[in-house]
Scaffold this motif. Structure first.
Motif, PDB file in Angstrom:
ATOM      1  N   GLN A 178       0.818  -1.208   0.000  1.00 21.71           N
ATOM      2  CA  GLN A 178       0.000   0.000   0.000  1.00 21.71           C
ATOM      3  C   GLN A 178       0.855   1.262   0.000  1.00 21.71           C
ATOM      4  O   GLN A 178       0.347   2.346  -0.265  1.00 21.71           O
ATOM      5  CB  GLN A 178      -0.916   0.022   1.218  1.00 21.71           C
ATOM      6  N   CYS A 179       2.129   1.138   0.332  1.00 17.03           N
ATOM      7  CA  CYS A 179       3.009   2.305   0.440  1.00 17.03           C
ATOM      8  C   CYS A 179       4.016   2.400  -0.698  1.00 17.03           C
ATOM      9  O   CYS A 179       4.900   3.243  -0.668  1.00 17.03           O
ATOM     10  CB  CYS A 179       3.730   2.291   1.779  1.00 17.03           C
ATOM     11  N   GLU A 180       3.887   1.519  -1.681  1.00 20.12           N
ATOM     12  CA  GLU A 180       4.791   1.604  -2.825  1.00 20.12           C
ATOM     13  C   GLU A 180       4.508   2.877  -3.621  1.00 20.12           C
ATOM     14  O   GLU A 180       5.420   3.545  -4.095  1.00 20.12           O
ATOM     15  CB  GLU A 180       4.625   0.366  -3.713  1.00 20.12           C
ATOM     16  N   TYR A 181       3.225   3.222  -3.759  1.00 22.30           N
ATOM     17  CA  TYR A 181       2.803   4.481  -4.369  1.00 22.30           C
ATOM     18  C   TYR A 181       2.139   5.309  -3.290  1.00 22.30           C
ATOM     19  O   TYR A 181       1.373   4.780  -2.464  1.00 22.30           O
ATOM     20  CB  TYR A 181       1.826   4.241  -5.517  1.00 22.30           C
ATOM     21  N   VAL A 182       2.427   6.613  -3.279  1.00 23.66           N
ATOM     22  CA  VAL A 182       1.960   7.486  -2.207  1.00 23.66           C
ATOM     23  C   VAL A 182       1.529   8.831  -2.792  1.00 23.66           C
ATOM     24  O   VAL A 182       1.793   9.126  -3.953  1.00 23.66           O
ATOM     25  CB  VAL A 182       3.069   7.710  -1.155  1.00 23.66           C
ATOM     26  N   SER A 183       0.900   9.641  -1.945  1.00 23.92           N
ATOM     27  CA  SER A 183       0.668  11.020  -2.360  1.00 23.92           C
ATOM     28  C   SER A 183       1.792  11.898  -1.844  1.00 23.92           C
ATOM     29  O   SER A 183       2.151  12.892  -2.464  1.00 23.92           O
ATOM     30  CB  SER A 183      -0.685  11.529  -1.854  1.00 23.92           C
ATOM     31  N   ALA A 184       2.390  11.509  -0.703  1.00 23.48           N
ATOM     32  CA  ALA A 184       3.516  12.282  -0.136  1.00 23.48           C
ATOM     33  C   ALA A 184       4.258  11.451   0.888  1.00 23.48           C
ATOM     34  O   ALA A 184       3.696  10.540   1.502  1.00 23.48           O
ATOM     35  CB  ALA A 184       3.015  13.572   0.499  1.00 23.48           C
ATOM     36  N   VAL A 185       5.525  11.774   1.061  1.00 28.96           N
ATOM     37  CA  VAL A 185       6.379  11.213   2.106  1.00 28.96           C
ATOM     38  C   VAL A 185       7.031  12.381   2.822  1.00 28.96           C
ATOM     39  O   VAL A 185       7.541  13.296   2.165  1.00 28.96           O
ATOM     40  CB  VAL A 185       7.452  10.266   1.514  1.00 28.96           C
ATOM     41  N   GLY A 186       6.981  12.362   4.134  1.00 23.33           N
ATOM     42  CA  GLY A 186       7.571  13.473   4.877  1.00 23.33           C
ATOM     43  C   GLY A 186       8.552  13.003   5.927  1.00 23.33           C
ATOM     44  O   GLY A 186       8.328  12.007   6.605  1.00 23.33           O
ATOM     45  N   PHE A 187       9.673  13.709   6.032  1.00 27.11           N
ATOM     46  CA  PHE A 187      10.665  13.500   7.095  1.00 27.11           C
ATOM     47  C   PHE A 187      11.553  14.726   7.144  1.00 27.11           C
ATOM     48  O   PHE A 187      11.560  15.537   6.233  1.00 27.11           O
ATOM     49  CB  PHE A 187      11.489  12.225   6.868  1.00 27.11           C
ATOM     50  N   ALA A 188      12.264  14.860   8.229  1.00 26.80           N
ATOM     51  CA  ALA A 188      13.143  16.022   8.401  1.00 26.80           C
ATOM     52  C   ALA A 188      14.523  15.552   8.799  1.00 26.80           C
ATOM     53  O   ALA A 188      14.700  14.472   9.339  1.00 26.80           O
ATOM     54  CB  ALA A 188      12.585  16.960   9.454  1.00 26.80           C
ATOM     55  N   ALA A 189      15.519  16.372   8.524  1.00 29.42           N
ATOM     56  CA  ALA A 189      16.900  16.051   8.916  1.00 29.42           C
ATOM     57  C   ALA A 189      17.491  17.216   9.661  1.00 29.42           C
ATOM     58  O   ALA A 189      17.153  18.337   9.487  1.00 29.42           O
ATOM     59  CB  ALA A 189      17.741  15.745   7.694  1.00 29.42           C
TER      60      ALA A 189
END
Length: 189
Positions: A178-189
């Motif tokens: 279900q997560c192979e295609y997404v609308s967005a991925v978010g993370f911070a560094a």
């Protein structure tokens, strides 16, 4: 374990590959020059970045900037204007060199403290007939090792980045597909 999706969007779902969303987020964290290269300020900022040291000049040449030092000096002094082909070479070299320079910093930040929490937003099913819609939910995942994804992103190898993304999301268990295609991925560094 489910197989990879081969016909995404067949029933009207919209989204992007998770690896592409990760690449976009890494690009955003890189902090490229915001001013377009077509503006004098944007061009000068990129040229200064690519010529500030001998190491930077060498990296720019390896990244595809094929003009002479004399031509670069004429551009910096405003005596000449780069052609469209040269502008594209400058932009490509700038992004490549910037990625290489920022990669170590990103790795240290993303791997530090046991990894980085990633928010995964499901793809859009608003155009999918109700009979074919799936129950999707927001997911989060802690990715502990970013070496392979960042190395693939730095090399602009989307196939390797896609493989690294799939390896990371298999930690979600049987729902990783279900997560192979997404609308967005978010993370911070």
């Amino acid at each position: 374990m489910p197989e990879r999706t081969h016909d995404f969007g067949h029933y009207g779902a919209r989204g992007i590959k998770g690896s592409e969303a990760v690449a976009r987020q890494l690009d955003q964290l890189t902090g490229y020059v915001a001013t377009p290269i077509t503006a004098k300020r944007g061009l000068l900022a990129r040229l200064h970045y690519l010529t500030k040291s001998d190491h930077a000049r060498q990296a720019a040449r390896e990244a595809g900037l094929t003009v002479t030092d004399r031509t670069i000096e004429a551009w910096l002094e405003g005596k000449r204007r780069p052609s469209q082909v040269s502008l594209q070479q400058i932009e490509t070299a700038y992004r490549t060199v910037r990625r290489q320079n920022v990669a170590r910093y990103l790795l240290r930040r993303l791997n530090g403290g046991g990894g980085t929490r990633v928010e995964i937003h499901p793809f859009n099913q608003s155009q999918v007939d109700r009979r074919f819609q799936r129950v999707l939910e927001y997911r989060s995942l802690n990715i502990r090792q970013w070496d392979t994804p960042v190395r693939a992103w730095t090399a602009e190898d989307m196939s390797a980045l896609d493989d690294a993304w799939v390896d990371a999301i298999t930690d979600l268990g049987s729902q990783w597909g279900q997560c192979e295609y997404v609308s967005a991925v978010g993370f911070a560094a």
